[in-house]
Design a protein around this motif. Structure first.
Motif, PDB file in Angstrom:
ATOM      1  N   PHE A 190     -11.340   1.505  -2.866  1.00  0.00           N
ATOM      2  CA  PHE A 190     -10.624   1.107  -1.651  1.00  0.00           C
ATOM      3  C   PHE A 190     -11.524   0.334  -0.678  1.00  0.00           C
ATOM      4  CE2 PHE A 190      -7.199   4.689  -1.835  1.00  0.00           C
ATOM      5  CZ  PHE A 190      -6.598   4.024  -2.883  1.00  0.00           C
ATOM      6  N   ARG A 193     -14.745  -3.316  -2.441  1.00  0.00           N
ATOM      7  CA  ARG A 193     -14.443  -4.470  -3.291  1.00  0.00           C
ATOM      8  C   ARG A 193     -15.056  -5.741  -2.694  1.00  0.00           C
ATOM      9  NH1 ARG A 193      -9.464  -2.310  -2.468  1.00  0.00           N
ATOM     10  NH2 ARG A 193      -8.527  -4.244  -1.708  1.00  0.00           N
ATOM     11  N   MET A 197     -11.529  -9.844  -4.075  1.00  0.00           N
ATOM     12  CA  MET A 197     -11.035  -8.866  -5.059  1.00  0.00           C
ATOM     13  C   MET A 197      -9.909  -8.046  -4.412  1.00  0.00           C
ATOM     14  SD  MET A 197     -11.288  -7.608  -8.134  1.00  0.00           S
ATOM     15  CE  MET A 197     -12.846  -8.075  -8.885  1.00  0.00           C
ATOM     16  N   MET A 199      -6.216  -5.942  -4.426  1.00  0.00           N
ATOM     17  CA  MET A 199      -5.800  -4.870  -5.332  1.00  0.00           C
ATOM     18  C   MET A 199      -5.183  -5.436  -6.618  1.00  0.00           C
ATOM     19  SD  MET A 199      -6.559  -1.871  -4.238  1.00  0.00           S
ATOM     20  CE  MET A 199      -5.457  -0.653  -4.910  1.00  0.00           C
ATOM     21  N   PHE A 200      -4.441  -6.534  -6.480  1.00  0.00           N
ATOM     22  CA  PHE A 200      -3.816  -7.091  -7.682  1.00  0.00           C
ATOM     23  C   PHE A 200      -4.711  -8.101  -8.390  1.00  0.00           C
ATOM     24  CE2 PHE A 200       0.254  -5.525  -5.748  1.00  0.00           C
ATOM     25  CZ  PHE A 200       0.433  -4.542  -6.702  1.00  0.00           C
ATOM     26  N   LYS A 289       0.949  -7.329 -13.905  1.00  0.00           N
ATOM     27  CA  LYS A 289       1.615  -6.407 -12.980  1.00  0.00           C
ATOM     28  C   LYS A 289       2.440  -5.359 -13.721  1.00  0.00           C
ATOM     29  CE  LYS A 289       1.714  -8.642  -8.535  1.00  0.00           C
ATOM     30  NZ  LYS A 289       2.542  -9.169  -7.441  1.00  0.00           N
TER      31      LYS A 289
ATOM     32  N   GLU B   7      -1.770  -2.109  -0.160  1.00  0.00           N
ATOM     33  CA  GLU B   7      -1.357  -1.650  -1.490  1.00  0.00           C
ATOM     34  C   GLU B   7      -1.967  -0.284  -1.806  1.00  0.00           C
ATOM     35  OE1 GLU B   7       0.753  -2.416  -3.713  1.00  0.00           O
ATOM     36  OE2 GLU B   7      -0.011  -1.049  -5.244  1.00  0.00           O
ATOM     37  N   GLU B   8      -3.181  -0.055  -1.292  1.00  0.00           N
ATOM     38  CA  GLU B   8      -3.844   1.221  -1.556  1.00  0.00           C
ATOM     39  C   GLU B   8      -2.939   2.396  -1.186  1.00  0.00           C
ATOM     40  OE1 GLU B   8      -5.032  -1.417  -0.189  1.00  0.00           O
ATOM     41  OE2 GLU B   8      -7.203  -1.470  -0.017  1.00  0.00           O
ATOM     42  N   LEU B  11       0.766   2.786  -2.991  1.00  0.00           N
ATOM     43  CA  LEU B  11       0.613   3.537  -4.231  1.00  0.00           C
ATOM     44  C   LEU B  11       0.969   5.012  -4.028  1.00  0.00           C
ATOM     45  CD1 LEU B  11      -0.633   3.433  -7.106  1.00  0.00           C
ATOM     46  CD2 LEU B  11      -2.864   3.675  -6.038  1.00  0.00           C
ATOM     47  N   PHE B  12       0.444   5.574  -2.945  1.00  0.00           N
ATOM     48  CA  PHE B  12       0.716   6.984  -2.655  1.00  0.00           C
ATOM     49  C   PHE B  12       2.185   7.183  -2.261  1.00  0.00           C
ATOM     50  CE2 PHE B  12      -3.849   6.717  -2.171  1.00  0.00           C
ATOM     51  CZ  PHE B  12      -4.288   7.894  -2.758  1.00  0.00           C
ATOM     52  N   PHE B  79       5.688  -4.458  -4.913  1.00  0.00           N
ATOM     53  CA  PHE B  79       4.494  -4.828  -5.676  1.00  0.00           C
ATOM     54  C   PHE B  79       4.059  -6.247  -5.306  1.00  0.00           C
ATOM     55  CE2 PHE B  79       5.671  -1.183  -8.081  1.00  0.00           C
ATOM     56  CZ  PHE B  79       4.475  -0.689  -8.558  1.00  0.00           C
ATOM     57  N   HIS B  80       4.196  -6.551  -4.024  1.00  0.00           N
ATOM     58  CA  HIS B  80       3.777  -7.869  -3.576  1.00  0.00           C
ATOM     59  C   HIS B  80       2.556  -7.703  -2.690  1.00  0.00           C
ATOM     60  CE1 HIS B  80       3.801 -11.846  -1.857  1.00  0.00           C
ATOM     61  NE2 HIS B  80       3.764 -11.305  -0.664  1.00  0.00           N
ATOM     62  N   GLU B  81       1.581  -8.538  -2.933  1.00  0.00           N
ATOM     63  CA  GLU B  81       0.391  -8.496  -2.091  1.00  0.00           C
ATOM     64  C   GLU B  81       0.153  -9.913  -1.580  1.00  0.00           C
ATOM     65  OE1 GLU B  81      -3.874  -6.273  -2.457  1.00  0.00           O
ATOM     66  OE2 GLU B  81      -3.245  -7.522  -4.098  1.00  0.00           O
ATOM     67  N   PRO B  82      -0.035 -10.099  -0.263  1.00  0.00           N
ATOM     68  CA  PRO B  82      -0.270 -11.447   0.236  1.00  0.00           C
ATOM     69  C   PRO B  82      -1.470 -12.071  -0.479  1.00  0.00           C
ATOM     70  CG  PRO B  82      -0.031  -9.904   2.045  1.00  0.00           C
ATOM     71  CD  PRO B  82      -0.063  -9.100   0.796  1.00  0.00           C
ATOM     72  N   ALA B  85      -4.745 -11.496   1.113  1.00  0.00           N
ATOM     73  CA  ALA B  85      -4.993 -10.118   1.574  1.00  0.00           C
ATOM     74  C   ALA B  85      -6.490  -9.858   1.684  1.00  0.00           C
ATOM     75  CB  ALA B  85      -4.376  -9.132   0.604  1.00  0.00           C
ATOM     76  N   PRO B  87      -9.601  -7.964   1.187  1.00  0.00           N
ATOM     77  CA  PRO B  87      -9.796  -6.917   0.190  1.00  0.00           C
ATOM     78  C   PRO B  87     -10.283  -5.571   0.733  1.00  0.00           C
ATOM     79  CG  PRO B  87     -11.333  -8.724  -0.149  1.00  0.00           C
ATOM     80  CD  PRO B  87     -10.468  -9.098   1.000  1.00  0.00           C
TER      81      PRO B  87
END
Lengths: 568, 146
Positions: A190, A193, A197, A199-200, A289, B7-8, B11-12, B79-82, B85, B87
């Motif tokens: 978390f 990174r 990098m 998450m996806f 994905k 996104e971290e 997930l939860f 499940f979309h990440e800019p 984003a 990191p």
């Protein structure tokens, strides 16, 4: 390797401190994630050898009817310690070892988030394992009630040995180590990174370890609670799980941990497979994905299937647990199709890591299908506690963890040591293991259907189980030869193997962007990270500035190179 | 509203939604207390992380396109990440650490305490001593090195 440098922050460089001592003190006090990873992997492999030796003794006993080598109590101790060691001291720490070594490298970090906590968890794990094995050296011997320690058999009345207490306390401490280790890995992924990098863009191995860490974080405390209550029952007059209380509550607690544990072992090795398949198919991974989504779903589902281990108690909802268990086949199938689609029309290279990965896929498929059968309550009622279950769980656990482990070790050994393992020996070892594994475990399906119960050290000749047991015992010798061959390969290759260079396989992920073995601080520069396969991008597109225009091949060349695979 | 949840933490949240739903169905199907308690406890534990996500989410920044219910679902479980984003959550200067003897001493202490539970409370005393010695050494190691 050509890279456009993305320098490490100055502050990071300033704090790069001198290498730890190479001697014994250096290893005892190391906080370097790579060294701790190696310690984990070597320790786990030693426990694998010890537990494997126990299984050889058990197979020798079972090769022919009646008792020859062991008494029944010793046999009980051996199968208990074999299961305990394989689950808690081989498969789980091997996963943690691989994660320790690889996660910081794959995400472009100099170490894990909490290096000293990392060392602490390793030593706590080792000491815990020694406590559990210490049971062999006390009066009345080690724990002898099976690796899941069901009460009332595991209560003081039926298992008075101190070895049973050592088992409980050892596993409790080992669980603490696992929880702290998972916190460390989550914090690392978390918070550490490298720039770019997201998450996806995480490698799939890292994603699988991330979900695994969440499973550990939420399932091991439940095991800890169960073991603590069991210890109180055994030593402080408690009656939570005794017949005065409710022994079934222990089963609920144990399997609420125990089924996620299956995925704690399996998911990281799925991650290993997902790393290896695209590299040896010479294609980008198909459906990135979808793999992430499937990994998360498997993790979530694993928390709602626990009581399919308890169908025959007659005290759980068979419909609910059958349906949730069937559901797991869907995301697992997504992964299988993703691997196959990645290989489809790829330029397949069957080097040793790829052989092991394909072997793992075949073995896990058999284990998965028999798992679907077992999730069906009528079938489970018929074969529960027979050798059918032994066959199923070995196809799932051995088929996944051992095959993928060897695949991963052959794949990353060059990164760990700077040298290649011998490919020819590796392929011979693979075929020995593949044949030995199937000869050992496939007949057990039939033995189970024929009614042979698990966990018996003796059977009568007239039961008709003789030939298949002899065959299975012969197969186990082949497995042992395969493992010895690996040890020889490992021992000779670490000093005499061919020099590997930084990236012998044409890897896709960041660990291949640094030297082999990596320096203490891992990276002096990083390539730009604009996808989940930064090194493949670099090879295909040439140097790219972070967030800037690509330089090198033309648009057409890039489009051509991108054909044949894609991300979901 | 409108801030993208990292996104971290989504997930939860996704996992909590599934486990919470599974717990509800489980209770309705089985009326089994132990299993339901486990599922509810797990849901609450997962939601604690989600609460942290909402607490840490940057306000008004990183908003994702769609509004309305679909936008809300996408922000919290999608499940979309800019593309851009950021990191890491936050990272300062990283240390490549020196070796330390304190972890092994602390681990040894914990194990001795565990053995004391089996062989007698007297054995736990040196274990507690080792843990305290190890923890103090651990916490003050960097200060002592300046």
């Amino acid at each position: 390797m050509t890279t456009v440098e993305q320098p490490m922050p100055d502050a990071q460089r300033r704090h790069v401190l001198k290498h730890a001592d190479d001697g014994l003190i250096g290893w005892l006090t190391t906080t370097d994630h790579k060294r701790i990873g190696i310690l984990y992997m070597v320790s786990a492999f030693i426990f694998f050898l010890v537990a494997g030796l126990m299984s050889l003794v058990m197979r020798a006993e079972l090769a022919i009817p009646e008792l020859q080598l062991l008494d029944l109590q010793t046999y009980n101790q051996l199968f208990t310690m074999h299961g305990t060691a394989m689950i808690f001291f081989f498969a789980t720490p091997m996963v943690i070892g691989l994660a320790n070594y690889l996660i910081p490298l794959q995400i472009g970090a100099p170490d894990v988030a909490f290096p000293r906590l990392n060392a602490f968890t390793y030593w706590l794990f080792i000491f815990s394992a020694l406590i559990v094995f210490g049971g062999f050296f006390v009066t009345a011997g080690a724990a002898a009630f099976g690796w899941y320690g069901y009460p009332p058999l595991s209560t003081k009345t039926f298992s008075p040995s101190v070895g049973a207490d050592l088992w409980v306390v050892g596993l409790l401490l080992s669980g603490v180590a696992s929880i702290l280790g998972s916190v460390n890995i989550l914090a690392t992924i978390f918070a550490l990174r490298a720039p770019g990098m997201t998450m996806f863009r995480l490698p799939l191995f890292t994603w699988n370890i991330l979900v695994t860490s969440i499973l550990i974080l939420f399932s091991f405390p439940v095991l800890g609670a169960a073991l603590a209550l069991l210890f109180i029952d055994r030593n402080f007059g408690g009656s939570v799980f005794t017949t005065a209380g409710d022994p079934l509550v222990y089963q609920h607690l144990f399997w609420f941990f125990g089924h996620p544990e299956v995925y704690i072992i399996a998911l990281p090795f799925f991650g290993v497979v997902t790393e290896i398949v695209p590299v040896f198919s010479r294609k980008p991974l198909f459906g990135y994905k979808a793999f992430v989504f499937a990994t998360i779903l498997i993790g979530a589902y694993s928390f709602s299937v626990w009581a399919h281990h308890m169908f025959t108690t007659g005290a759980v909802s068979t419909v609910y647990f059958a349906i949730t268990s069937f559901l797991i086949a869907i995301p697992t199938g997504v992964k299988f199709f993703g691997w196959i689609a990645t290989m489809w029309r790829g330029s397949l290279w069957f080097a040793t890591p790829m052989l092991y990965v394909v072997g793992m896929m075949a073995m896990f498929l058999i284990g998965g299908i028999t798992g679907v059968f077992l999730a069906s309550p009528p079938i489970d009622y018929a074969v529960h506690d027979t050798y059918y279950v032994v066959a199923h769980m070995h196809y799932v656990l051995f088929g996944t963890s051992v095959f993928a482990m060897f695949g991963g070790l052959f794949y990353w050994f060059p990164k760990f040591t700077g040298r290649m393992l011998d490919e020819r020996l590796g392929k011979v070892q693979f075929w020995l293991l593949f044949v030995g594994f199937n000869v050992t475990f496939f007949p057990m399906h039939q033995l189970g259907i024929d009614g042979m119960p698990r966990r018996i050290g003796d059977y009568a000749a007239e039961r008709g189980w003789n030939d298949l047991n002899l065959l299975a015992s012969g197969g186990s010798v082949l497995i042992a030869v395969a493992v010895l061959l690996f040890l020889w390969n490992f021992w000779t290759s670490r000093s005499l193997g061919l020099p590997a260079g930084d990236d012998p396989w044409g890897g896709h992920t960041l660990e291949w962007a640094t030297s082999s073995p990596p320096p203490h601080h891992n990276f002096t520069s990083l390539p730009p990270i604009t996808s989940d396969r930064p090194l493949l991008d670099l090879r295909v597109r040439g140097p790219v500035r972070q967030g800037g225009e690509p330089v090198g091949p033309s648009e057409d060349e890039r489009a051509g190179a991108d054909d044949g695979g894609g991300r979901g | 509203m409108g801030a993208a949840v990292a996104e971290e933490f989504r997930l939860f949240f996704r996992t909590a939604l599934y486990v919470g739903g599974a717990g509800l169905v489980y209770w309705l199907v089985s009326l089994d207390a132990p299993g339901t308690v486990l599922l509810v406890a797990l849901t609450l534990a997962l939601l604690a992380f989600v609460g942290m996500a909402i607490f840490l989410a940057p306000r008004g920044a990183g908003a994702e396109g769609r509004s309305g219910v679909l936008g809300l679902l996408n922000r919290y479980i999608g499940f979309h990440e800019p593309v851009d984003a950021a990191p890491p959550l936050e990272s300062g200067p990283e240390l490549v650490p020196l070796g330390s003897a304190w972890p092994i001493i602390t681990a040894l202490g914990m194990v001795v305490i565990g053995l004391g539970l089996i062989f007698g409370a007297w054995l736990s005393l040196p274990g507690i001593g080792l843990v305290v010695w190890g923890a103090v050494g651990w916490l003050t190691q960097l200060d002592r090195m300046g």
